[in-house]
Design a protein around this motif. Structure first.
Motif, mmCIF file in Angstrom:
data_model
loop_
_atom_site.group_PDB
_atom_site.id
_atom_site.type_symbol
_atom_site.label_atom_id
_atom_site.label_comp_id
_atom_site.label_asym_id
_atom_site.label_seq_id
_atom_site.Cartn_x
_atom_site.Cartn_y
_atom_site.Cartn_z
ATOM 1 N N ARG A 115 0.586 5.165 1.142
ATOM 2 C CA ARG A 115 -0.198 6.102 1.947
ATOM 3 C C ARG A 115 0.393 7.495 1.812
ATOM 4 O O ARG A 115 1.589 7.652 1.601
ATOM 5 C CB ARG A 115 -0.208 5.697 3.420
ATOM 6 C CG ARG A 115 -0.634 4.282 3.693
ATOM 7 C CD ARG A 115 -0.673 4.019 5.191
ATOM 8 N NE ARG A 115 -1.614 4.909 5.841
ATOM 9 C CZ ARG A 115 -2.890 4.615 6.055
ATOM 10 N NH1 ARG A 115 -3.364 3.432 5.672
ATOM 11 N NH2 ARG A 115 -3.687 5.468 6.640
ATOM 12 N N ASP B 218 -16.216 1.796 17.297
ATOM 13 C CA ASP B 218 -15.085 1.297 16.523
ATOM 14 C C ASP B 218 -14.553 2.433 15.643
ATOM 15 O O ASP B 218 -15.262 3.398 15.356
ATOM 16 C CB ASP B 218 -15.522 0.123 15.644
ATOM 17 C CG ASP B 218 -15.895 -1.098 16.470
ATOM 18 O OD1 ASP B 218 -15.294 -1.275 17.546
ATOM 19 O OD2 ASP B 218 -16.784 -1.857 16.042
ATOM 20 N N LYS C 204 -6.560 12.066 -2.620
ATOM 21 C CA LYS C 204 -7.532 11.186 -3.274
ATOM 22 C C LYS C 204 -7.440 11.259 -4.788
ATOM 23 O O LYS C 204 -7.618 10.265 -5.487
ATOM 24 C CB LYS C 204 -8.950 11.554 -2.836
ATOM 25 C CG LYS C 204 -9.273 11.233 -1.392
ATOM 26 C CD LYS C 204 -9.275 9.734 -1.148
ATOM 27 C CE LYS C 204 -9.712 9.419 0.275
ATOM 28 N NZ LYS C 204 -9.586 7.975 0.582
ATOM 29 N N GLU D 252 -6.096 4.800 13.840
ATOM 30 C CA GLU D 252 -7.531 4.625 14.043
ATOM 31 C C GLU D 252 -8.154 5.994 14.302
ATOM 32 O O GLU D 252 -7.762 6.697 15.224
ATOM 33 C CB GLU D 252 -7.782 3.692 15.222
ATOM 34 C CG GLU D 252 -7.331 2.269 14.958
ATOM 35 C CD GLU D 252 -7.612 1.353 16.128
ATOM 36 O OE1 GLU D 252 -8.146 0.256 15.914
ATOM 37 O OE2 GLU D 252 -7.292 1.738 17.262
ATOM 38 N N LEU E 121 -13.294 4.618 12.360
ATOM 39 C CA LEU E 121 -13.804 4.808 11.008
ATOM 40 C C LEU E 121 -12.939 4.037 10.023
ATOM 41 O O LEU E 121 -11.861 3.526 10.357
ATOM 42 C CB LEU E 121 -13.802 6.299 10.656
ATOM 43 C CG LEU E 121 -14.634 7.219 11.570
ATOM 44 C CD1 LEU E 121 -14.383 8.675 11.203
ATOM 45 C CD2 LEU E 121 -16.105 6.878 11.461
ATOM 46 N N ALA E 122 -13.405 3.943 8.784
ATOM 47 C CA ALA E 122 -12.634 3.269 7.744
ATOM 48 C C ALA E 122 -11.298 3.980 7.543
ATOM 49 O O ALA E 122 -11.201 5.214 7.642
ATOM 50 C CB ALA E 122 -13.436 3.253 6.442
ATOM 51 N N ASP E 123 -10.275 3.193 7.278
ATOM 52 C CA ASP E 123 -8.926 3.741 7.111
ATOM 53 C C ASP E 123 -8.878 4.692 5.923
ATOM 54 O O ASP E 123 -9.462 4.431 4.867
ATOM 55 C CB ASP E 123 -7.931 2.596 6.931
ATOM 56 C CG ASP E 123 -6.498 3.094 6.899
ATOM 57 O OD1 ASP E 123 -6.212 4.115 7.541
ATOM 58 O OD2 ASP E 123 -5.668 2.464 6.213
ATOM 59 N N ASP E 124 -8.152 5.784 6.076
ATOM 60 C CA ASP E 124 -7.975 6.777 5.017
ATOM 61 C C ASP E 124 -6.519 6.771 4.599
ATOM 62 O O ASP E 124 -5.646 7.195 5.358
ATOM 63 C CB ASP E 124 -8.390 8.162 5.523
ATOM 64 C CG ASP E 124 -8.316 9.230 4.434
ATOM 65 O OD1 ASP E 124 -8.039 8.863 3.270
ATOM 66 O OD2 ASP E 124 -8.537 10.418 4.738
ATOM 67 N N ASP E 125 -6.243 6.291 3.380
ATOM 68 C CA ASP E 125 -4.852 6.188 2.950
ATOM 69 C C ASP E 125 -4.267 7.528 2.508
ATOM 70 O O ASP E 125 -3.112 7.585 2.084
ATOM 71 C CB ASP E 125 -4.694 5.143 1.834
ATOM 72 C CG ASP E 125 -5.473 5.498 0.579
ATOM 73 O OD1 ASP E 125 -6.013 6.618 0.503
ATOM 74 O OD2 ASP E 125 -5.544 4.644 -0.330
ATOM 75 N N GLU F 92 -4.474 -4.719 7.045
ATOM 76 C CA GLU F 92 -5.500 -3.909 7.696
ATOM 77 C C GLU F 92 -5.436 -4.158 9.196
ATOM 78 O O GLU F 92 -5.326 -5.287 9.654
ATOM 79 C CB GLU F 92 -6.880 -4.306 7.169
ATOM 80 C CG GLU F 92 -7.962 -3.302 7.478
ATOM 81 C CD GLU F 92 -7.878 -2.055 6.644
ATOM 82 O OE1 GLU F 92 -8.383 -1.025 7.103
ATOM 83 O OE2 GLU F 92 -7.304 -2.115 5.531
ATOM 84 N N GLY F 93 -5.486 -3.069 9.960
ATOM 85 C CA GLY F 93 -5.410 -3.194 11.404
ATOM 86 C C GLY F 93 -3.988 -3.211 11.935
ATOM 87 O O GLY F 93 -3.774 -3.530 13.100
ATOM 88 N N LYS G 84 0.835 -1.194 0.000
ATOM 89 C CA LYS G 84 0.000 0.000 0.000
ATOM 90 C C LYS G 84 0.875 1.250 0.000
ATOM 91 O O LYS G 84 1.956 1.274 0.586
ATOM 92 C CB LYS G 84 -0.905 0.022 1.231
ATOM 93 C CG LYS G 84 -1.841 -1.156 1.349
ATOM 94 C CD LYS G 84 -2.621 -1.077 2.644
ATOM 95 C CE LYS G 84 -3.485 -2.312 2.858
ATOM 96 N NZ LYS G 84 -4.187 -2.260 4.174
#
Length: 905
Positions: free
Chosen positions: A402, A646, A406, A659, A648-652, A502-503, A400
């Motif tokens: 990062r 929990d 966008k 988190e 939010l969705a990961d933002d690359d 992920e995580g 990935k």
């Protein structure tokens, strides 16, 4: 001496033996032929077409079918392909007629599903299945247009779909059109776009004018169907050079075994000699492990794939590469370097060596220029020696990227490949990261080791560069890149390249830890980067700390939930009508304008105390009885975040994985520990048997209740943990309730206190009552002993008065009578009555007038004559007797009335 069979018997068995040998010979020949056929099929050379071999998305790379396509009522298209890079549409099969460019289109949108257009655009179906990069896939699409049924076979799995169309006319694929492979026709023979092309390899294309059965498609998927006349395809790759026009493609030859294999594993060689620890580290960064052959077949495969790098990696030793093996000196076993499991296969040159110390590793001979008997052999070597890492990736590992915006033109995922003998990073769509030597104008600068270039292959002007810090510097981890012509608009970007899942969190060197270890106050990354930049708070530029959180609805104010904990009541100052207590107030509210990072489940670790001035927080004011001002001394204050949700969705777009939590789902906690001195209107009429109710109000200042409302916590609204028995009072109960103050929202705290009257009973009531009793006892003294009687009475009265003065000085002064005052007055009056009674009795005895003697007639007794003295004494005795009765009766009545006053509410 052996015994021979009789000749007659040998003659009788000869025909049977002859027949059995003939049968065995036939079976043996069939077996050999079968093995030969299988071996021949496996070794059979087949031609494959590679589209866009340089990775550049192009419009001019395709295969054009030279023949004519007939009308088709039923059709099956089978092929094998391997995708190198993804496009918006990886177009495999595009057949167009003059008035319809999508008469038959088979392609794959990104890597998630297959798209199918047919029959003049009558229908379009999407079939979900994942396309794995760099892996051969076998696909068959069988369309029964009469029954309107499509069967899809992908790598041995068959799914059937009913065609959804409103048209009732017969569906057909019209003939006479143009068939292209590798490009999507948006118009007849044209309309090509870069993003709808194929980047990959295509093999064994077959088109049938019938619907293949499930069995036939499965046979194709297993590479068991030969492209001969019995299979009767109307179009195939059997003679590709004759049947197709090739435009900017590479025609390659490979074995059928390779094009049919679904093998995902890959061997990757890093061509810089490293010590074992660094070799292990860089393999981990790539998402793989140090290679370790488990059989002779694995050994020869590894040897063949490492030979091209043997001359580069050989530093003069017998070995050139590291294997994932380490010795255990205690158990004398050779183990897997990660799992510690003993190996079941080894290939040491000579005898298996003894493990002499714990720093022994194993090298692999991958150089074909040395003695052939050494090829693929293992050698023991010190772990501090250097060799090239051979990394084994059991699947295509997507790295990935990062930190890019966008809209960035660069790819966000890459896989590792070789480029001119060096490791390169190939993007999943259009980009590539390659290594470059120092520029010619560097003037032989010893510190110039070259650079890595991230380039958009179809747009050469869009690129980014990273200067190498050493010859072994790879772009794993977090680095600052110089960017040119990307739409993000920045000349420099901090970009992270990571194989972390992920995580997981990527350390600055590229290694991975669990995301929960981020900002947990423990150093888990080698460089400690997991504890850097641990700001829990993210503020938008538009955030204004003067404004409270926005209301969720026009008439629904923001709720601030209050928990109030009283640690102790330090003092109750009855004289000054006030009390002092230690209070901890916790306010909890949600602010949807905020974002929080890497929150822990332990609220204490999510401290925002350093950011308290940057945020809006409720300003709490303490008021006493009658809304009087309280004195507040703040001891401690903290602001933290309580995690409920929990992340939010990961933002690359962020360079570091973290988190992120929404403010509307996770609350802010403001804790203030204060000492409050507040007025209390004590009602002392029943002192010292009084019950007091002191109140204290907490009000949100500055913002009206239309915007902010405070409510007590349903479960822990108020609590008390101190000693309830105070010097003079005991805390019986505490309550909290909603109580607004004017146009401001607030709460009211009620403390219910009972006086500890035992002290006053023992120190005041009992002594004073004893003195009264002593004074009362004078009525039992001889009547003539006036001096003793009067002295006892006067002494008791003086002592009682002294008590009254002392008690009065130690209790609050009020304009009204208190119960203790009434008691003291009664005691004084009783003793005063005793003194007066003694004086009266003495006067009756000594001074009362008597003129004559009198005869006293008593029934049953003879008459007697009393003198005046005797008459006086009789009168005095009667008065004394009356006082003996009157004093206790009055005292008893008083005690009953007094007890009633105490018990009355």
């Amino acid at each position: 001496m052996s015994r021979l069979r009789p000749p007659s018997k040998l003659v009788r068995e000869a025909p049977l033996l002859k027949a059995n040998w003939r049968l065995l010979s036939v079976l043996f020949c069939a077996h050999v032929i079968g093995l030969s056929v299988v071996a021949a099929a496996a070794a059979e050379e087949t031609k494959v077409v590679q589209f866009q071999p340089d990775g550049v998305a192009r419009q001019d790379t395709l295969l054009r079918y030279r023949g004519k396509v007939p009308d088709l009522g039923n059709i099956t298209v089978c092929f094998r392909f391997r995708v190198r890079q993804l496009r918006e549409l990886s177009s495999i099969f595009s057949y167009a007629v003059v008035d319809e460019p999508n008469e038959l289109l088979i392609g794959f949108e990104e890597d998630t599903h297959m798209t199918l257009h047919c029959c003049g655009g009558v229908f379009q179906d999407l079939y979900n299945f994942s396309v794995t990069l760099r892996q051969w896939l076998s696909v068959c699409v069988a369309m029964d247009l009469e029954s309107r049924l499509v069967s899809l076979m992908v790598d041995g799995n068959i799914a059937k779909h009913k065609l959804d169309t409103l048209s009732e006319s017969q569906l057909r694929v019209r003939g006479g059109g143009l068939l292209l492979l590798g490009q999507d026709q948006d118009s007849y023979g044209g309309g090509f776009t870069n993003t709808q092309s194929l980047s990959g390899t295509l093999a064994d294309l077959r088109v049938y004018d019938r619907v293949l059965s499930d069995v036939e498609m499965l046979v194709f998927g297993k590479c068991e169907m030969a492209a001969d006349a019995s299979a009767d395809p109307i179009i195939s790759f059997s003679n590709i050079e004759r049947d197709f026009e090739m435009v900017n493609v590479d025609l390659l030859e490979t074995t059928k075994e390779r094009s049919c294999a679904a093998r995902r594993d890959k061997i990757l060689v890093f061509t810089e000699p490293l010590v074992f620890e660094k070799a292990k580290h860089i393999c981990g960064l790539s998402g793989g492990k140090l290679a370790l052959p488990m059989s002779d077949k694995d050994t020869w495969r590894l040897f063949n794939e490492s030979v091209p790098f043997g001359s580069v990696c050989n530093t003069g030793s017998m070995f050139s590469f590291w294997l994932g093996v380490q010795g255990d000196a205690e158990t004398q076993t050779w183990n897997h370097y990660l799992t510690g499991e003993p190996l079941s296969y080894t290939n040491f040159v000579g005898r298996q060596p003894v493990v002499e110390n714990p720093f022994i590793c194993v090298g692999f001979v991958g150089d074909d220029k040395i003695d052939s008997r050494e090829h693929g052999g293992w050698h023991t070597v010190g772990c501090k020696e250097t060799a090239c890492p051979i990394c084994h990736l059991d699947k295509v590992v997507l790295l990935k990227v990062r930190g890019l915006c966008k809209a960035s033109l660069f790819d966000r995922q890459y896989f590792l490949t070789e480029d001119n003998g060096s490791v390169a990073f190939t993007g999943t769509h259009y980009s590539m990261i390659t290594r470059h030597s120092p520029l010619p104008d560097s003037h032989a600068n010893a510190s110039d080791h070259g650079f890595w270039e991230l380039a958009r292959l179809d747009r050469p002007s869009v690129k980014a560069t990273l200067q190498m810090k050493s010859p072994t510097h790879y772009p794993f981890g977090r680095h600052k890149w110089t960017v040119q012509n990307d739409v993000c608009g920045n000349d420099a970007e901090v970009i992270t390249i990571t194989s972390c899942k992920e995580g997981q969190f990527t350390c600055s060197d590229g290694s991975c830890i669990e995301i929960q270890q981020r900002c947990d106050m423990e150093l888990d990354c080698p460089s400690g980067s997991d504890e850097m930049g641990c700001d829990f708070l993210t503020l938008e530029p538009s955030y204004n700390s003067d404004n409270p959180p926005p209301r969720s609805a026009p008439n629904r104010p923001v709720e601030v939930q209050i928990q109030l904990h009283i640690y102790a009541i330090e003092s109750i100052d009855v004289d000054n009508f006030e009390f002092t207590c230690e209070v901890e107030v916790t306010a909890e509210w949600f602010d949807p304008r905020l974002r929080f990072r890497h929150l822990n489940h332990a609220t204490e670790l999510n401290s925002l105390s350093g950011d308290e001035k940057l945020l809006w927080t409720p300003q709490m004011e303490f008021l006493g009885d009658g809304l009087t001002t309280s004195d507040v001394l703040e001891r401690r204050s903290s602001l933290s975040v309580r995690r409920y949700s929990d992340p939010l969705a990961d933002d690359d777009e962020e360079e570091q994985a973290s988190e992120v939590f929404a403010g509307k789902e996770n609350s802010l906690l403001l804790m203030r520990k204060v000492t409050v001195t507040t007025p209390c209107q004590f009602d002392l009429e029943k002192f010292p048997f009084d019950e007091q109710e002191c109140s204290m109000r907490l009000v949100i200042a500055g913002i009206t209740r239309d915007y902010i409302t405070v409510i007590p916590d349903e479960k822990y609204g108020i609590s008390f943990s101190g000693r309830r028995n105070l010097l003079e009072y005991v805390l019986v109960k505490e309550e909290i309730s909603k109580q607004d103050v004017g146009n401001y929202s607030g709460l009211e705290v009620h403390l219910y206190l009972d006086n500890l009257a035992t002290y006053y009973i023992t120190s005041t009531y009992v002594p004073t009552l004893i003195i009264v009793v002593i004074g009362y006892l004078v009525f039992f003294f001889p009547i003539k002993n006036f001096n003793e009687r009067i002295m006892v009475g006067l002494t008791g009265l003086l002592v009682e008065a002294t008590f009254f003065s002392q008690v009065n000085s130690s209790i609050p002064h009020t304009a009204y009578m208190k119960l203790v005052d009434i008691w003291m007055v009664f005691c004084i009056l009783t003793l005063f009555q005793v003194v007066v009674s003694v004086v009266v009795i003495h006067w009756v005895l000594e001074k009362s007038p008597v003129k004559t003697m009198v005869r006293v007639v008593t029934k049953g007794f003879p008459n007697s004559i009393r003198s005046p003295e005797e008459q006086k004494k009789a009168r005095a005795v009667k008065v004394n007797r009356f006082c003996k009765m009157f004093t206790p009766v009055v005292t008893g009545v008083f005690l009953l009335v007094y007890a009633g006053l105490i018990t009355l509410g």
